[in-house]
Structure formats: structure tokens, C-alpha cells
Design a protein around this motif. Structure first.
Motif, short mmCIF file in Angstrom:
data_model
loop_
_atom_site.label_atom_id
_atom_site.label_comp_id
_atom_site.label_asym_id
_atom_site.label_seq_id
_atom_site.Cartn_x
_atom_site.Cartn_y
_atom_site.Cartn_z
N UNK A 156 40.17 65.94 83.05
CA UNK A 156 38.17 65.87 83.24
C UNK A 156 38.37 65.05 82.33
N UNK A 157 36.88 64.44 82.42
CA UNK A 157 36.60 63.83 80.99
C UNK A 157 35.08 63.59 80.87
N UNK A 158 35.32 62.94 79.76
CA UNK A 158 33.26 63.24 79.19
C UNK A 158 33.31 61.89 79.10
N UNK A 159 32.29 61.00 79.21
CA UNK A 159 31.68 60.17 78.49
C UNK A 159 30.14 59.80 78.20
N UNK A 160 30.07 59.93 76.88
CA UNK A 160 28.52 59.89 76.32
C UNK A 160 28.04 58.49 75.94
N UNK A 161 26.96 58.38 75.82
CA UNK A 161 26.87 57.01 75.04
C UNK A 161 24.94 57.01 74.63
N UNK A 162 25.02 55.87 73.29
CA UNK A 162 23.49 55.75 73.16
C UNK A 162 23.15 54.81 73.79
N UNK A 163 22.94 54.69 75.09
CA UNK A 163 22.35 53.78 75.93
C UNK A 163 20.98 54.90 76.76
N UNK A 164 19.66 54.11 76.70
CA UNK A 164 18.91 54.71 77.89
C UNK A 164 19.06 55.30 79.47
N UNK A 165 19.31 56.23 79.83
CA UNK A 165 19.56 55.90 81.33
C UNK A 165 20.43 55.11 81.90
N UNK A 166 22.15 55.88 81.06
CA UNK A 166 23.66 55.46 81.27
C UNK A 166 24.07 56.39 81.61
N UNK A 167 23.72 57.12 82.74
CA UNK A 167 24.82 57.78 83.70
C UNK A 167 25.52 56.92 84.18
N UNK A 168 24.77 55.87 84.70
CA UNK A 168 26.00 55.36 86.19
C UNK A 168 26.88 54.46 86.26
N UNK A 169 26.66 54.52 84.34
CA UNK A 169 27.36 53.47 83.71
C UNK A 169 28.55 54.23 83.00
N UNK A 170 28.71 55.16 82.50
CA UNK A 170 29.41 56.64 82.06
C UNK A 170 29.94 57.03 83.56
N UNK A 171 29.77 57.20 85.08
CA UNK A 171 30.26 57.87 86.18
C UNK A 171 31.06 56.53 86.33
N UNK A 172 30.70 55.56 86.28
CA UNK A 172 31.83 54.17 86.57
C UNK A 172 33.11 54.28 85.32
N UNK A 173 32.84 54.33 84.32
CA UNK A 173 34.04 54.51 82.59
C UNK A 173 34.79 56.05 83.47
N UNK A 174 34.26 56.67 84.05
CA UNK A 174 34.78 58.05 83.95
C UNK A 174 35.64 57.67 85.26
N UNK A 175 35.64 57.24 86.04
CA UNK A 175 36.67 57.02 87.40
C UNK A 175 37.27 55.91 86.81
N UNK A 176 37.26 54.84 86.56
CA UNK A 176 38.12 54.25 85.58
C UNK A 176 39.41 54.45 85.07
N UNK A 177 38.70 55.58 84.44
CA UNK A 177 40.43 56.16 82.80
C UNK A 177 40.95 57.18 84.06
N UNK A 178 40.30 57.83 84.74
CA UNK A 178 40.75 58.80 85.96
C UNK A 178 41.65 58.34 86.54
N UNK A 179 41.67 57.65 87.56
CA UNK A 179 42.17 56.21 88.14
C UNK A 179 44.33 56.15 87.39
#
Length: 722
Positions: free
Chosen positions: A364-387
Motif C-alpha cells: 500500500x502507499x500514501x501520498x500527501x502534498x501541500x498542493x491544491x487539488x493535487x490528488x491526480x498527481x498524488x495518484x500518479x506518484x503512488x502508481x509509479x512507486x508501486x509499479x
């Protein structure tokens, strides 16, 4: 700080060197944990490096701070922070630095409700009114809304009560406000008919939890989720946080005030990567972390069942294959390489977050960022790390690459297709027109104040049955027929790369809209030239972001009987040379006083719709749109030079508006008050704002300026124009 365990003793010295180097680049390592012997355990060096690279890219794209945690069902494998939690002090994020997680908060609401299900206190398929007998809506059918429908976005609620939802101060009564708003609202569609993202459903789970336990929602989450899991750095923003305890968000280089998401169950949580890792571990562990059980394995499995199967859905969207709480129980980035996955993203004005778990991979992975409405980019990072973790350990044959932009062959357009699909389509805040071109292509245009404006290059028909441009071939569109509650309807679908970019995501983009019989009535025609001003927005929000307070209406060419609504907006106006396309479409054909929401679009683009009601008040036509009330601009008293006005706030606490006239010399306005005030120029650009008595001025020859005054019911305010 960094922690090294025996298996990593050889790496500890290297990690310490790296820690010192990366600290200079504002990167702080939190955890590096494992157990057992090196030879028998997976390795994650490449996955960690992938995460570091991706996080730094996000910092370079504007995030002020980022935190990532990679876990299995028993431990945190790696956790690290990047950037600066406070740019002014140079403070880096630590393992206890909180970030807003936005709608990932819905996982706490779901877990809380499922705990009540495990105890037999609540049944998912029992109507909500059984547990909340006072719950009401303005249209019949609300009594069929079940608890399950709150958790899978199929309640039929309009969407989100944005008033007081995401502002700069706490609003303790927000849940009651939502229940009051729903009591005046119609259902968007029959309960259970489709799943479309809906914040209000989760928001009122707080009322359900409180009714069934006697505890406040926040206290129950604390007692039964946070404390047992040892989540000591997870909080709801019921009051201001201490300095240095959370990662600040920034705009134009300046720190924003603390964000208060008052939706509680729907989006309010502040947490850390390490704390949220405990939630991921619990869900990977079938409801348990170590010896601490939070949910039954059956409840975890129920949360992971695709709730959209059998519901209205013109094309399945794996990114929004809703579970209970989960955005997706078929996470497409992992599905593309043959692994299961469950994902939840979260956005607020200041933060973006994502959590993904794969029981099959036991990661599992958690990505959190101080970036408004940044969930799409957080998902992309999460995918990269898991892959990368899967590839590093030989569980997939190759690390995927983003899809190449190959232009598919053009194909002959089937006879009659262009004529059948040309026309107008709409989603929650966008109106689109498709026009057939002489060469057989389609041209999309969007509606703005300037009329129809072309959007992108022409779309050509391809041999796979989709329309795509030569310039952006991976982004494609098609129109399909659907039966919508017995009525033949067309939907505009889209297909585009998502996440890390190694797969295509399919979704419903917009719904076909057609003119209503007859012309727009004379009553509605007369309103098209009018402007209304919001009277019940939170003054802290107006002061902070310079919201445009106007509501305006417009006709839509080719769509008789329909109206485009431009409501007040806290989103920044488009940059010079760009058009503003933010419109909500409503049906004004059946009534002179009510224009109804009319779109039924599953997944995401049919969210957050509202009826528009004309309300007679003090001899003038006010407008209610959702829970916002608006006063007609034409009804404002105009204060000339030399005038003194004593303003009294009415019993509902609505703000009072005044217009102030200027002439060839500057005008000074003295405000005597203990409340907040805001001053706008003739174009409703913010000139000044404050709280308490003040003296402000208008430039010479600026025309009418507008002032809004806030206070408690019965409070008096004095204005003197000099």
C-alpha cells in the motif's frame, strides 16, 4: 530523522550520508523499516528512488511539501518528506507534520459506519430515515435512500453544499446546515439508480454516527479508529492548529491561512503519511494491524465490492468503480499490469492526497502534498512507486512506460453519424457544442461569455470508432445512445491516459441537451440582464480569496427553455486572453420561478448540481441557488457623498449590501462596526476588506463601488460617505 533496523545495518551508514545530503535539498527521511534476513525479503531500493524522484518533481511543479509512505500489511517499509512545511522558518516536514487529506477522509467515515454494521447497530440496506427520522427532502423518494447509498455515491443528492465547506475558519454547525439544505432540495435521480460523486452523502454520515452512538462523530473516530491504531498525529480542524504542526500551503509566494474543511466526515482530516499508513496496513490486513482489529474481514471485503455493477453507467470507468468509501476498487494503474487495487483520492483548496492498497501485492502507499487539488498527481506518484516495487521484485516482467502518442488511421465516417451526434452537451459546469465540418471531422466548442469558442483541433473519425485529433491522438471521444429512465439519450464519452500514463481511462464526459418546447418565458427573459449578489457567504472566505460575489444568467443559443447560470466563484478568473467557461445549465421551461437541475451523469461530471429558485423578498426577486441566497443588484441603496447610513443586520444574519457613488474627487468611507466588511469596484474586483471599524477610500471617477457588511442578527453598522 531516520531509523535503521538490523537488516539494513549495512545501509544505515549510507542512509545517514544520504540523509545529510538530501536535508540540504529540504528532504527529510522518516522511516526505513523491514524485518527478517536480506536474502528472503523483497527489496525496495528502486521503488524508494522512484518515489524520491517523483516527489521532487512535484515540488518543482509547485507543491510546498510532500510526504510518502510505502507499506505492507505489517510495517512501514519507507516514509519520507520533501520540501518545506514552512518556507518562512525553513522547517522541513517531519513524521508528525500534518497535511490535509481532503476526501481521503471519507475512508474514516466508511470505517466508522462499518464498525456500526459489525456491531449490528446499523444495516447498510436499511433506509436512512430509520436512523434519522427527521431527515427530509423536497421531493418524494428520499425515504428510499439507504445507508449504503451514502457510502457508494448513489443517494441521488444534488452533490455538495459548498457554503462554509472549505474556508478559513471553523463552522461547527455545518452538518446541520447540510441537512437543512437537503430539506429544501430535490433528488437529482432516483436513489440507487447511479453512482455520481457526492460529498453530502458522506457529510451526513456524521449525523448517523452521532444518532446511533451518542458520541460526536469526531470523538467516535478518535476513540475507535485513531487511538487504537496509534494515529497520534491525525486531527479534525475544530480549532486553529499550533504553528509548525502542519504543512502550510502558499499562493503567489505567501502562506495561506489554515484551511478549515468543515465537512468533517467528507473531507476534513489532517494527518501524516505515517498515520495514514496505519489505515493502509489495516485494510491490507483484512481489518487488523497486528493484534488490533478495527473492522471485520467481511466489512473490509464489502468496502471493496464494485457498487456500480448493475447501475446506470454508459461506460465503465475503472477510476470511479466506486466501492464503499473507495473511489475505485479496480485501480486501473495496477489492473494494467494484472494486479488488484483499491484507491481513494482527496482534494481541497490547499492539499492533494491519495491512498492505494493492493491485497494481491500486499503493498500500500500514501501520498500527501501541500498542493491544491493535487490528488491526480498524488495518484500518479503512488502508481509509479508501486509499479517500481513490483518490477524490482520480479512480480511484473517490465516497468511500464507512458503510452506513446500513436495517431490511429482515419476511417470513413458511417453514414448519418455526424448528423446524429452534432449538437449541444453539458456536464456540471461546462456546456459543449459539437459541429460537423465539411471534411467529415467534428469541431468542439465551449460556451463562454463571448459565445461559442473553439476548443482544440478538429476531431477525426478513427478505425476504432472514436474521434481523435492528430495533435493529441490518445485523447478520444465518441457519442453513445443510452436509455435514461425510459428516455432515449446520448452521452459524450472520453478516453484519455490517466495516472502515470501507461493506461487509458474511459469516462462519461457530458450528456446531450436539447431545446425545450416553446421559447424562454418573458419572466426569465427579463432576468437575463440582471445581476444578484450573494448574502450568506462566510466573510472570512470573501476576505481571503476575493470571491466574485455575482450570480448571473444567460440564454444558450439553440437551447430554448434552458438557462446557463454563472454563480459566484472563488476560483481565480482566467488569465488575460483566456475565456471563462464556468456555467451550470438548468431547465427553466416548466416554471417562471424554478429552474431545475437536469443532468443525470454518473461517475464524476454530473456532480454538484442545484436548482435555481426565484424567491420574493421585500418586493424584489431574490435567487436561491443551492444553499446560497442572492440579493438583486438593482435593489441596493446608493449612498451619495455626504450620506450617513445606519445599517441593521436582519434576523437571518444575511450580509447587507450598499452602493457608494464616487465623482471627480476621491470619496472616503468611514465604517463603524465590529464585524467584517468588503469593498468592490464597479467590476466587482476586490478593493479592500477588513474586520472592525476602518476608513477606506474610492478613487476619483470610479463610478459605483459596492460594499458588503457582515454581522450578527440585530447588529448595527454605521457608514459615512465623505
Amino acid at each position: 530523522m531516520a531509523r535503521a533496523y538490523p537488516i539494513y545495518e549495512a545501509r544505515a551508514k549510507v542512509s545517514e550520508i544520504l540523509r545529510r545530503v538530501t536535508a540540504a535539498a529540504t528532504v527529510t527521511t522518516f522511516f526505513l523499516a523491514s524485518c527478517g534476513s536480506r536474502s528472503s525479503q523483497p527489496t525496495y531500493d528502486a521503488a524508494i528512488q522512484e518515489g524520491k524522484t517523483a516527489a521532487q518533481e512535484l515540488i518543482n511543479q509547485g507543491a510546498s511539501a510532500v510526504a510518502i509512505a510505502l507499506v505492507d500489511d505489517k510495517r512501514i517499509i519507507w516514509s519520507q518528506g520533501f520540501g518545506l512545511a514552512d518556507r518562512d522558518t525553513g522547517q522541513m516536514p517531519t513524521h508528525s507534520t500534518m497535511f490535509g487529506v481532503g476526501s481521503v477522509s471519507k475512508m474514516f467515515a466508511t470505517i466508522a459506519v462499518m464498525k456500526l454494521v459489525d456491531r449490528g447497530v446499523v444495516d447498510l440496506d436499511t433506509p436512512l430515515v430509520t436512523y434519522l427520522p427527521a431527515f427530509r427532502m423536497a421531493s418524494s423518494g428520499y425515504e428510499n435512500i439507504t445507508v449504503r447509498m451514502l457510502l457508494n455515491h448513489s443517494s441521488g443528492f444534488p452533490g455538495t453544499d459548498y457554503r462554509n465547506a472549505d474556508i478559513r475558519s471553523p463552522v461547527p454547525g455545518y452538518v446541520d446546515q447540510v441537512l437543512q439544505t437537503l430539506s429544501m432540495s430535490r433528488l437529482k435521480d432516483p436513489p440507487g439508480y447511479m453512482s455520481v460523486y457526492c460529498n453530502d452523502g458522506f457529510t451526513i454520515t456524521a449525523a448517523l454516527v452521532e444518532a446511533m452512538t451518542g458520541k460526536s462523530y469526531v470523538q467516535l473516530v478518535q476513540d475507535e479508529i485513531l487511538t487504537p491504531l496509534g494515529m497520534a498525529n491525525t486531527r479534525y480542524p475544530l480549532s486553529a492548529f499550533s504553528a509548525g504542526s502542519y504543512a502550510k500551503a502558499y499562493v503567489n509566494g505567501a502562506a495561506k491561512p489554515q484551511e478549515f474543511v468543515n465537512t468533517l466526515a467528507s473531507g476534513a482530516v489532517y494527518s501524516t503519511a505515517d498515520d495514514m499508513a496505519r489505515i493502509a496496513m489495516m485494510l491490507l490486513g483484512g481489518g487488523r494491524v497486528g493484534t488490533t482489529r478495527i473492522l471485520s474481514s467481511a466489512s473490509v471485503a464489502d468496502m471493496a465490492a464494485d457498487q456500480t455493477i448493475g447501475s446506470f453507467d454508459p461506460i465503465h470507468n475503472n477510476s470511479f468503480a466506486f466501492g464503499l468509501g473507495w473511489d475505485s476498487v479496480s485501480q486501473p494503474g495496477l489492473a494494467a499490469v494484472g494486479f488488484d487495487g483499491r484507491a481513494k483520492g482527496g482534494d481541497s483548496n490547499d492539499y492533494g492526497a491519495a491512498i492505494i492498497v493492493s491485497p494481491q501485492a500486499q503493498l500500500g502507499i500514501v501520498v500527501i502534498a501541500a498542493l491544491g487539488n493535487g490528488s491526480a498527481r498524488a495518484i500518479a506518484i503512488a502508481e509509479r512507486v508501486l509499479l517500481r516495487a513490483l518490477y524490482e521484485n520480479g512480480r511484473i516482467a517490465a516497468f511500464p512506460s507512458p503510452l506513446p502518442p500513436v495517431v490511429p488511421p482515419v476511417a470513413p465516417v458511417p453514414d448519418g453519424l455526424l448528423a446524429a451526434i452534432a449538437g449541444e452537451y453539458a456536464q456540471g459546469s461546462l456546456i459543449v457544442q459539437l459541429q460537423a465540418q465539411p471534411d467529415g471531422s467534428l469541431q468542439a466548442s465551449v460556451r463562454s461569455d463571448a459565445g461559442w469558442t473553439q476548443s482544440g483541433p478538429p476531431l477525426k473519425y478513427r478505425d476504432d470508432g472514436w474521434f481523435a485529433s492528430d495533435q493529441d491522438p490518445l485523447k478520444a471521444f465518441k457519442v453513445v445512445d443510452a436509455d435514461l429512465l425510459g428516455v432515449p439519450t446520448q452521452y459524450f464519452l472520453n478516453r484519455a491516459p490517466a495516472g502515470y500514463g501507461h493506461y487509458l481511462n474511459f469516462g462519461v464526459f457530458a450528456q446531450r441537451v436539447r431545446p425545450r418546447p416553446g421559447n424562454l418565458s418573458a419572466a426569465w427573459q427579463a432576468r437575463l440582464s440582471s445581476t444578484w449578489l450573494v448574502v450568506n457567504e462566510n466573510p472570512d472566505e470573501l476576505a481571503w480569496n476575493g470571491m466574485d460575489p455575482r450570480l448571473r444568467l444567460a440564454a444558450v443559443p439553440n437551447l430554448d427553455g434552458l438557462i446557463a447560470v454563472r454563480p459566484p466563484s472563488d476560483a481565480p478568473a482566467p488569465a488575460a486572453g483566456h475565456i471563462d467557461t464556468r456555467f451550470h445549465i438548468v431547465d427553466a421551461s416548466a416554471s417562471d420561478t424554478v429552474a431545475t437541475m437536469m443532468l443525470i451523469i454518473p461517475q464524476l461530471n454530473g456532480r454538484d448540481l442545484d436548482d435555481l429558485d426565484i424567491v420574493e423578498r421585500d418586493g424584489a426577486e431574490w435567487v436561491r441557488f443551492g444553499s446560497y441566497m442572492h440579493q438583486p443588484l438593482a435593489s441596493l441603496p446608493v449612498l451619495p457623498r455626504g450620506a450617513t447610513d445606519v445599517v441593521t443586520i436582519g434576523p437571518e444574519g444575511y450580509a447587507e449590501w450598499r452602493a457608494v457613488a464616487s465623482d471627480v474627487t476621491p470619496v472616503q468611507v468611514t465604517i463603524t462596526t465590529t464585524g467584517a466588511w468588503h469593498l468592490y469596484d464597479p467590476a466587482f474586483t476586490s478593493l479592500a476588506n477588513g474586520k472592525g471599524s476602518a476608513v477606506t477610500s474610492l478613487p476619483a471617477g470610479s463610478g459605483l463601488a459596492y460594499m458588503t457588511l457582515f454581522g450578527e442578527p440585530g447588529q448595527t453598522i454605521m457608514l459615512t460617505v465623505q
